[in-house]
Design a protein around this motif. Structure first.
Motif, short mmCIF file in Angstrom:
data_model
loop_
_atom_site.label_atom_id
_atom_site.label_comp_id
_atom_site.label_asym_id
_atom_site.label_seq_id
_atom_site.Cartn_x
_atom_site.Cartn_y
_atom_site.Cartn_z
N ARG A 186 36.12 31.77 -18.81
CA ARG A 186 35.73 30.57 -17.88
C ARG A 186 36.80 29.46 -17.89
O ARG A 186 37.25 28.88 -16.83
CB ARG A 186 34.47 29.78 -18.52
CG ARG A 186 33.08 30.61 -18.27
CD ARG A 186 32.06 29.91 -18.33
NE ARG A 186 31.73 29.54 -19.93
CZ ARG A 186 31.15 30.51 -20.87
NH1 ARG A 186 30.62 31.38 -20.27
NH2 ARG A 186 30.93 29.98 -22.17
N GLU A 189 39.41 30.88 -15.50
CA GLU A 189 38.84 30.66 -14.19
C GLU A 189 38.97 29.25 -13.64
O GLU A 189 39.40 29.03 -12.44
CB GLU A 189 37.43 31.19 -14.24
CG GLU A 189 37.10 32.65 -14.34
CD GLU A 189 35.61 32.98 -14.45
OE1 GLU A 189 34.80 32.01 -14.65
OE2 GLU A 189 35.18 33.92 -14.31
N SER A 192 42.60 28.81 -12.50
CA SER A 192 42.95 29.74 -11.38
C SER A 192 42.72 28.94 -10.30
O SER A 192 41.65 28.12 -10.05
CB SER A 192 42.20 30.91 -11.26
OG SER A 192 42.39 31.75 -10.18
N ASN A 194 41.35 29.77 -7.60
CA ASN A 194 40.05 30.30 -7.09
C ASN A 194 40.37 30.67 -5.39
O ASN A 194 39.55 30.68 -4.73
CB ASN A 194 38.96 29.16 -6.99
CG ASN A 194 38.48 28.83 -8.44
OD1 ASN A 194 38.17 30.18 -9.15
ND2 ASN A 194 38.66 27.60 -8.84
N SER A 249 46.35 35.94 -8.93
CA SER A 249 44.82 35.58 -8.48
C SER A 249 44.48 36.32 -7.26
O SER A 249 43.37 36.59 -6.84
CB SER A 249 44.51 33.91 -8.19
OG SER A 249 45.22 33.35 -7.14
N SER A 269 41.42 37.98 -9.70
CA SER A 269 40.05 38.12 -9.35
C SER A 269 39.18 38.93 -10.45
O SER A 269 39.59 39.98 -10.90
CB SER A 269 40.10 38.37 -7.84
OG SER A 269 38.99 39.09 -7.41
N CYS A 297 37.28 40.16 -19.07
CA CYS A 297 37.23 39.82 -17.63
C CYS A 297 36.46 40.93 -16.95
O CYS A 297 36.06 41.11 -15.59
CB CYS A 297 38.52 39.68 -16.90
SG CYS A 297 39.38 38.51 -17.78
#
Length: 329
Positions: A186, A189, A192, A194, A249, A269, A297
């Motif tokens: 998390r 993430e 990242s 996104n 990403s 991703s 992941c």
């Protein structure tokens, strides 16, 4: 048994299943013991941890390595009164403990930023213990700390005795070479962009890292092999870390030799697949830290053994293996 039987997509599994209890411990009048390292055979034993005002070790502050780790913690479980009575640097107010300030890119991604998982809050600063190597703060490290949500706080890499009015100590979320907790995922993430729009597959090249001891003279030919298969040949060291994360990403497939650059898969991703090329360290087996990242992941991965000829990577055998992988997609 042919290459097709040895090289294929598989769901990554953690190198070891370890119980990890993730939480936060608040310590008033905390004591930071100084960084120290000593050699014992091939291993190096590391000191530098958080203690309570009474001198009891705060276990959550330890850096724990997986089986076979060459740098292991060696902190006493309690401090003697003479240590508690020392003159110390006084850090006033509330600080966050950030673990160890890792000088290497891959370790910074896996160990340092994953310690910063609590939601950002007003603090006087974030204090880290030095690790083996320099404690210098580099621009790419500052960028990653900012992406982790703590860029507005003062950064202090501590090397000596210090006392902190109030220290917030998050537990580790990565057990190096063994297992990664979902909390670390998390955190990646959160860092990242996104922007997981499908881009082109990416090969993280080493061909221009002439000082890398694991680079071989055939690496430029490896660039051609990946380019011929539609991969973007990307040289991470030539781009800002923000761009490295963005490229990773968006990649549906991220390929590279064993090492720090491939740890960028942490920001990829959830559907991204990774191709890991073995090197002289991991000729026929996946790299444990990389495997731990990909398992956490939930990735499909493929490992290409290090085929060697005349002291360099055998491009013909590697090419055959890549074809087998791509055909199995």
């Amino acid at each position: 048994m042919g290459v097709e039987d040895l090289v294929r997509w598989e769901r990554a599994t953690p190198p070891a299943e370890i119980e990890m209890n993730v939480g936060i411990r608040d310590v008033d009048n905390a004591v930071l013991s100084p960084f120290a390292v000593r050699a014992e055979g091939r291993r190096r034993k590391l000191r530098g941890a958080v203690y309570t005002a009474a001198g009891t070790l705060v276990e959550e502050s330890l850096r724990l390595s997986g089986p076979g780790g060459l740098v292991v913690e060696d902190n006493p479980r309690s401090l003697p009164p003479e240590d508690l009575g020392r003159d110390m640097v006084h850090l006033r107010g509330t600080w966050l403990y950030g673990g160890h300030w890792m000088p290497e890119f891959g370790h910074f991604i896996t160990e340092t930023v994953t310690r910063l998982w609590p939601d950002p809050r007003p603090v006087a600063g974030v204090v880290y213990h030095r690790f083996v190597g320099t404690e210098a703060i580099k621009p790419w490290q500052t960028t990653l700390i900012t992406r982790a949500g703590w860029g507005a706080a003062q950064t202090l890499v501590n090397t000596g005795w210090a006392r902190v009015d109030h220290l917030v100590v998050p537990s580790r979320t990565v057990f190096l070479s063994s297992m990664v907790h979902p909390t670390a995922v998390r955190q990646w993430e959160r860092m990242s962009p996104n922007a997981h729009t499908a881009g082109e597959p990416v090969f993280l090249s080493r061909s221009r890292l002439t000082s890398d001891p694991r680079r071989t003279r055939t690496d430029p030919l490896l660039d051609r092999e990946f380019a011929a298969r539609g991969f973007r040949v990307f040289h991470p060291q030539e781009h800002p870390v923000d761009e490295q994360i963005r490229v990773a990403s968006q990649a549906p497939v991220l390929a590279g030799a064993v090492g720090s650059a491939l740890h960028l898969s942490a920001f990829a991703s959830p559907d991204c697949r990774t191709i890991e090329l073995g090197d002289i360290r991991t000729r026929d087996r996946p790299h444990r830290p990389q495997r731990a990242i990909d398992a956490a992941c939930g990735r499909l991965t493929a490992h290409v053994p290090y085929y060697e000829q005349d002291g360099a990577r055998d491009i013909s055998s590697t090419s055959h293996a890549l074809d087998a992988i791509m055909k199995s997609s």
